[in-house]
Design a protein around this motif. Sequence first.
Motif, mmCIF file in Angstrom:
data_model
loop_
_atom_site.group_PDB
_atom_site.id
_atom_site.type_symbol
_atom_site.label_atom_id
_atom_site.label_comp_id
_atom_site.label_asym_id
_atom_site.label_seq_id
_atom_site.Cartn_x
_atom_site.Cartn_y
_atom_site.Cartn_z
ATOM 1 N N UNK A 1 0.786 -1.238 0.000
ATOM 2 C CA UNK A 1 0.000 0.000 0.000
ATOM 3 C C UNK A 1 0.814 1.283 0.000
ATOM 4 N N UNK A 2 2.127 1.192 0.079
ATOM 5 C CA UNK A 2 2.910 2.434 0.058
ATOM 6 C C UNK A 2 3.902 2.417 -1.109
ATOM 7 N N UNK A 3 3.427 1.928 -2.263
ATOM 8 C CA UNK A 3 4.287 2.028 -3.445
ATOM 9 C C UNK A 3 4.315 3.463 -3.942
ATOM 10 N N UNK A 4 3.274 4.195 -3.601
ATOM 11 C CA UNK A 4 3.235 5.613 -3.929
ATOM 12 C C UNK A 4 3.240 6.409 -2.626
ATOM 13 N N UNK A 5 3.681 7.681 -2.701
ATOM 14 C CA UNK A 5 3.856 8.422 -1.432
ATOM 15 C C UNK A 5 2.539 8.675 -0.699
ATOM 16 N N UNK A 6 2.586 9.461 0.341
ATOM 17 C CA UNK A 6 1.438 9.799 1.174
ATOM 18 C C UNK A 6 1.123 8.719 2.193
ATOM 19 N N UNK A 7 2.082 8.418 3.014
ATOM 20 C CA UNK A 7 1.792 7.550 4.151
ATOM 21 C C UNK A 7 2.744 7.942 5.266
ATOM 22 N N UNK A 8 2.203 8.106 6.472
ATOM 23 C CA UNK A 8 3.070 8.363 7.621
ATOM 24 C C UNK A 8 2.919 7.288 8.694
ATOM 25 N N UNK A 9 1.866 6.466 8.566
ATOM 26 C CA UNK A 9 1.660 5.448 9.590
ATOM 27 C C UNK A 9 0.790 4.318 9.051
ATOM 28 N N UNK A 10 1.127 3.106 9.452
ATOM 29 C CA UNK A 10 0.331 1.930 9.087
ATOM 30 C C UNK A 10 -0.023 1.164 10.343
ATOM 31 N N UNK A 11 -1.262 0.648 10.350
ATOM 32 C CA UNK A 11 -1.669 -0.271 11.406
ATOM 33 C C UNK A 11 -2.102 -1.574 10.738
ATOM 34 N N UNK B 1 18.128 0.988 2.729
ATOM 35 C CA UNK B 1 18.745 -0.270 3.141
ATOM 36 C C UNK B 1 18.271 -0.696 4.529
ATOM 37 N N UNK B 2 17.922 0.280 5.360
ATOM 38 C CA UNK B 2 17.403 -0.069 6.687
ATOM 39 C C UNK B 2 16.156 -0.933 6.521
ATOM 40 N N UNK B 3 15.319 -0.537 5.570
ATOM 41 C CA UNK B 3 14.107 -1.323 5.338
ATOM 42 C C UNK B 3 14.423 -2.689 4.733
ATOM 43 N N UNK B 4 15.336 -2.721 3.771
ATOM 44 C CA UNK B 4 15.710 -4.009 3.169
ATOM 45 C C UNK B 4 16.154 -4.987 4.247
ATOM 46 N N UNK B 5 16.986 -4.475 5.111
ATOM 47 C CA UNK B 5 17.556 -5.333 6.137
ATOM 48 C C UNK B 5 16.465 -5.847 7.077
ATOM 49 N N UNK B 6 15.494 -4.988 7.386
ATOM 50 C CA UNK B 6 14.399 -5.427 8.247
ATOM 51 C C UNK B 6 13.620 -6.556 7.551
ATOM 52 N N UNK B 7 13.407 -6.384 6.278
ATOM 53 C CA UNK B 7 12.668 -7.375 5.499
ATOM 54 C C UNK B 7 13.455 -8.692 5.398
ATOM 55 N N UNK B 8 14.740 -8.597 5.020
ATOM 56 C CA UNK B 8 15.496 -9.841 4.821
ATOM 57 C C UNK B 8 15.803 -10.527 6.161
ATOM 58 N N UNK B 9 16.028 -9.730 7.204
ATOM 59 C CA UNK B 9 16.260 -10.341 8.520
ATOM 60 C C UNK B 9 15.026 -11.128 8.959
ATOM 61 N N UNK C 1 6.834 6.426 14.511
ATOM 62 C CA UNK C 1 7.394 7.590 13.789
ATOM 63 C C UNK C 1 8.824 7.330 13.303
ATOM 64 N N UNK C 2 9.562 6.488 14.025
ATOM 65 C CA UNK C 2 10.928 6.165 13.588
ATOM 66 C C UNK C 2 10.961 5.414 12.261
ATOM 67 N N UNK C 3 9.838 4.788 11.918
ATOM 68 C CA UNK C 3 9.805 4.001 10.678
ATOM 69 C C UNK C 3 9.629 4.874 9.436
ATOM 70 N N UNK C 4 9.250 6.139 9.636
ATOM 71 C CA UNK C 4 8.873 6.969 8.483
ATOM 72 C C UNK C 4 9.995 7.063 7.456
ATOM 73 N N UNK C 5 11.211 7.375 7.901
ATOM 74 C CA UNK C 5 12.307 7.561 6.927
ATOM 75 C C UNK C 5 12.577 6.312 6.106
ATOM 76 N N UNK C 6 12.618 5.159 6.741
ATOM 77 C CA UNK C 6 12.986 3.954 6.002
ATOM 78 C C UNK C 6 11.799 3.311 5.293
#
Lengths: 180, 320, 255
Positions: free
Chosen positions: A43-53, C138-146, A143-148
């Motif tokens: 669901x986040x292949x395109x932008x506009x998401x800050x949080x998922x449940x 890469x942080x996300x990749x690593x979370x996924x592959x781990x 919130x820490x997940x947003x960047x990655x």
Amino acid sequence: MTDTQWPRYMVLHQERDDRPHPHAGTVHAPDAEMALLNARDVFVRRPDCVSLWVVRADLIFTRTQEELTLHPDWLESIQPRGDTAETYYVFAKLTQKGQFSHVGEVEAENLPHALKVALQKYPDTRGLAWWVFPVKTVLKSTPDDITAMFAPAAVKDFRDQANFHALSVLRKLMRKQEAE
Amino acid sequence: MYGATVDPIEDIRTDEEKLAEFEARIARGEKIEPGDWMPDEYRRQLIRMISQHAHSEVVGMLPEGAFITRAPNLRRKLILLAKVQDEAGHGQYLYHAAETLGATREEMLEALLSGKAKYSSIFNYPTLSWADMGAIGWLVDGAAILNQTMLAKCSYGPYARAMVRICAEENFHRRQGQDIVITLALGTPEQKGMMQDSINRWWWPTLMMFGPHDTDSPNSAVLIRWGIKTKTNDELRQTFVDQTVPELLALGLTIPDPELRYDEASGHWHFGEINWDEFWNVVKGNGPCNAERMAARRQAHEDGLWVREAMAAYAEKHQS
Amino acid sequence: MNANLKQALTDYLVAMADDELILGHRNSEWCGHAPILEEDIAFANIALDEIGHAIVWYELAADLSGEDRDTYANRVVYFRDAPDYRNTQMVELPKGDWAFTMLRQYLFDQFEMVRLEKLTQSSYASLAEAAAKIRTEEIYHLRHTRAWVRRLGLGTDESHRRMQAALNDLWPYALALFEASTRETLLIQASYIPDISILKTAWQVQVTTYLQEAALTMPTNSSHAIPPRTHHTEHLGGLLSDLQQVARLDPMAKW
């Protein structure tokens, strides 16, 4: 051997901090952590998401307006039993074309009771259909997940149809031909 | 069906009352949601249509997927991979919509892999050149969008909502296809020849995608009455031809139909008769790639079985 | 920057780009054939990211060598032959089964993570910036592959057996990721890049701990020495003939 496609998890998807979490769809996943990761990819292949449940679909209790109006006695029959209460999320579909969206939370003893309390607590919310489920069953991104997890979608501009100029090229060609 | 079942509510209305109220709701433009009463036939038709549609997305990954590794530059590679990925996403959204009606993905996949369920015949044609990525994006996705735009207004809520999401993404698919067609049609003589060959192969199968004539389409009437479809196969086909023909001609491409002409009186493009023998033959499983497509899906399914089982076993062992 | 240094850095960037490109290409082969629909989507995202990262590195190489950044990447990708590619052998191996693919991705992600962390401190500013951006993905990749590696390692007997076989096959190739070329010494001295052989220990501790938690046994026999990046397996030629076939129909044409 029989196939498994894994359990279904409902995905709730917030586009901006100040917006609720509407329903996006479901993902199949073996467990909640994988469901959260799958939800990001689906669901986040395109932008506009800050949080998922994510929450297991079989933990959601649902009633439609049709069911409730046809059977007012069912709602009457739901009475508190003095069991321990916990917090439930309340979601409702508010318009014909719309998506289920977050209405609020209630304290209740079980799923039907949570719906009853929700109808009392939100009398002005005209839900066409309702969902309730325990807050503790929801796995949320942080919130820490947003960047990655969410921010990278914004730079994947190859999915953006605005980057293709096919229409303007075609229109130009067609105008040229008409002129000739 | 979303999940937690607690004390099912018994419906005391007669079947006639239920049906009358159901049809009145559809006439008022209301959306039917899981849990609402619906005729068995409505549920059956929806599961048939939605799962077919989902299968088409999933099988539809294969012909284009074969060119991901061969895309002629890095930008095109990213675009094509993202597009085929979107198709998996669309299949995913659609299986979800069918699941709300009580069908499980296990059952639906079993129906596909055993050959019981159908999918769009267009994907039983081979992709032979890079130009086919353009033709599929423009023609096949263009045709699909007309159908999907209609279905985004359908009476069943979860299907309509899946379609809204799909339509938004599908426009990218058509645009990238047009972009390839334009690039090749205005490119070198060899590229233009490659593009023309591709249009020649994909034109008629695309027109077949809209399905049989309305007079030969057994489900059409009931689908229209219950607000699942709002336009007939022939109406959608004509819209597609009217929209696409002038654009292809403007690029200097030709359309493989000697009867094609603009009819001033009706304002529509008149086109020749579809080869229905070919259509039914491919539907029955005898198209150029039916066996190959099914073999690829079965292979992926079987190769993935140990993976799905292992993940389920881990979840079982590590339940909190 | 003197010419020697410039050339060495360009080569380094192209080698990183080649790794990402070839791995992304291999991963993209799963799209439409993954074990479950959700993973067709998820793994395509990883492939898209890797190819995207390759483009970032090729563009930096173009800037550095005064080439046109809009055409350079396509030229080197589509018109170089196998002997001129500088990717490590691990990424060109056929995709194998899902265990092999997932474990290769994990080993590579963890390697990249270690390297990117150091590259964000590169004294070559545009390299440091690019590394910081790529690192977030890469942080996300690593979370996924781990997540996958752990579950497959501990899942069923069959998944464990397949993971162990993949680890035995991949391990020597993974160790080769840390073989620095002699020209890298210049770059290390200029603080452009980290000394990769020093990072090996940190990486090895991370992956060993994690894989052992997933009930996998670390291979001890690493006699199978993997040659440097100038040498390739027979698989790269096949991969490139597929990758380059349409582009080479007419090298002058616009596609």
